[in-house]
Motif scaffolding. Structure first.
Motif, mmCIF file in Angstrom:
data_model
loop_
_atom_site.group_PDB
_atom_site.id
_atom_site.type_symbol
_atom_site.label_atom_id
_atom_site.label_comp_id
_atom_site.label_asym_id
_atom_site.label_seq_id
_atom_site.Cartn_x
_atom_site.Cartn_y
_atom_site.Cartn_z
ATOM 1 N N PHE A 75 -3.702 11.188 -2.220
ATOM 2 C CA PHE A 75 -4.107 12.540 -1.825
ATOM 3 C C PHE A 75 -5.463 12.313 -2.137
ATOM 4 O O PHE A 75 -6.478 12.802 -1.116
ATOM 5 N N ALA A 76 -6.235 12.202 -3.225
ATOM 6 C CA ALA A 76 -7.641 12.084 -3.611
ATOM 7 C C ALA A 76 -8.471 11.230 -2.548
ATOM 8 O O ALA A 76 -9.328 11.699 -2.049
ATOM 9 N N TYR A 77 -7.936 10.093 -2.492
ATOM 10 C CA TYR A 77 -8.627 9.124 -1.759
ATOM 11 C C TYR A 77 -8.300 9.396 -0.095
ATOM 12 O O TYR A 77 -9.483 9.370 0.494
ATOM 13 N N SER A 78 -7.452 10.017 0.466
ATOM 14 C CA SER A 78 -7.444 10.319 1.619
ATOM 15 C C SER A 78 -8.373 11.492 1.891
ATOM 16 O O SER A 78 -9.033 11.565 2.817
ATOM 17 N N MET A 79 -8.467 12.467 0.777
ATOM 18 C CA MET A 79 -9.342 13.772 1.109
ATOM 19 C C MET A 79 -10.840 13.360 1.023
ATOM 20 O O MET A 79 -11.633 13.861 2.061
ATOM 21 N N ILE A 80 -11.062 12.251 0.374
ATOM 22 C CA ILE A 80 -12.522 11.573 0.077
ATOM 23 C C ILE A 80 -12.822 11.131 1.526
ATOM 24 O O ILE A 80 -13.794 11.098 1.936
ATOM 25 N N PHE A 81 -12.125 10.203 2.011
ATOM 26 C CA PHE A 81 -12.199 9.540 3.196
ATOM 27 C C PHE A 81 -12.299 10.609 4.492
ATOM 28 O O PHE A 81 -13.229 10.215 5.469
ATOM 29 N N LEU A 82 -11.316 11.685 4.355
ATOM 30 C CA LEU A 82 -11.460 12.395 5.758
ATOM 31 C C LEU A 82 -12.773 13.238 5.508
ATOM 32 O O LEU A 82 -13.642 13.734 6.485
ATOM 33 N N ALA A 98 0.634 -1.364 0.137
ATOM 34 C CA ALA A 98 0.037 0.073 -0.187
ATOM 35 C C ALA A 98 0.815 1.222 0.038
ATOM 36 O O ALA A 98 0.655 2.327 -0.694
ATOM 37 N N TRP A 99 2.073 1.130 0.836
ATOM 38 C CA TRP A 99 2.843 2.339 0.961
ATOM 39 C C TRP A 99 3.388 2.442 -0.590
ATOM 40 O O TRP A 99 3.720 3.664 -1.008
ATOM 41 N N GLU A 100 4.009 1.658 -0.973
ATOM 42 C CA GLU A 100 4.543 1.597 -2.626
ATOM 43 C C GLU A 100 3.674 2.186 -3.318
ATOM 44 O O GLU A 100 3.964 2.991 -4.352
ATOM 45 N N ARG A 101 2.472 1.795 -3.382
ATOM 46 C CA ARG A 101 1.224 2.270 -4.275
ATOM 47 C C ARG A 101 1.361 3.685 -4.102
ATOM 48 O O ARG A 101 1.111 4.529 -4.878
ATOM 49 N N ALA A 102 1.197 4.159 -2.939
ATOM 50 C CA ALA A 102 0.861 5.533 -2.610
ATOM 51 C C ALA A 102 1.964 6.520 -3.241
ATOM 52 O O ALA A 102 1.630 7.609 -3.553
ATOM 53 N N ALA A 103 3.209 5.722 -2.751
ATOM 54 C CA ALA A 103 4.300 6.525 -3.351
ATOM 55 C C ALA A 103 4.552 6.503 -4.742
ATOM 56 O O ALA A 103 4.969 7.830 -5.487
ATOM 57 N N LYS A 104 3.880 5.780 -5.753
ATOM 58 C CA LYS A 104 3.781 5.591 -7.106
ATOM 59 C C LYS A 104 2.741 6.701 -7.735
ATOM 60 O O LYS A 104 2.980 7.121 -8.692
ATOM 61 N N HIS A 105 1.717 6.992 -6.711
ATOM 62 C CA HIS A 105 0.718 7.433 -7.421
ATOM 63 C C HIS A 105 0.117 8.653 -6.400
ATOM 64 O O HIS A 105 -0.937 8.317 -5.633
ATOM 65 N N PRO A 106 1.002 9.669 -6.026
ATOM 66 C CA PRO A 106 0.667 10.461 -4.949
ATOM 67 C C PRO A 106 -0.672 11.078 -5.298
ATOM 68 O O PRO A 106 -1.405 11.591 -4.310
ATOM 69 N N LYS A 107 -0.980 11.418 -6.351
ATOM 70 C CA LYS A 107 -2.335 12.328 -6.606
ATOM 71 C C LYS A 107 -3.581 11.521 -6.176
ATOM 72 O O LYS A 107 -4.629 11.965 -5.661
#
Length: 122
Positions: A24-31, A12-21
């Motif tokens: 970020f979008a999924y994190s903001m939607i979750f929040l 999951a961290w590797e995927r987040a590092a490869k696709h930061p946008k």
């Protein structure tokens, strides 16, 4: 089980590092969804334990304040009596270094008590 969790977190961290946008979008939607859910829960299903802490009452002469006034006056009287005793000791030329330190301490305590009384009445 722990190894599986560690492997999943690593990918999951590797995927987040490869696709930061996307991350970020999924994190903001979750929040945002969490925030809206929290608002809905607070509005439609309020907690019974909410607002158990009572704010202090300002500008109110209650019994507690009157008791503190009496206590402060009594402490001030005790300080004055002790200072009178030290004055008599001074008149007899029996003061020591400890006595002068005690006088300074008592005077500062008296000033604190006196000032706290004058600010409460305003």
């Amino acid at each position: 089980m722990i190894a599986l969790l560690k492997q999943t977190a690593k990918t999951a961290w590797e995927r987040a590092a490869k696709h930061p946008k996307k991350f970020f979008a999924y994190s903001m939607i979750f929040l945002s969804v969490s925030f809206v859910g929290s608002l809905i829960q607070g509005i439609f299903f309020p907690s019974n334990s909410l607002f158990k802490i009572k704010p202090p009452v300002l500008y109110n002469k209650s019994a507690v304040h009157q008791n503190s006034d009496v206590k402060r006056d009594k402490e001030m009287e005790n300080i004055v009596e002790e200072l009178k005793g030290l004055k008599l000791k001074r008149d007899r030329n029996e003061l020591r270094k400890e006595d002068s330190l005690r006088i300074e301490y008592l005077y500062s305590q008296y000033q604190k008590l006196k000032n706290s009384g004058s600010t409460e009445s305003n």
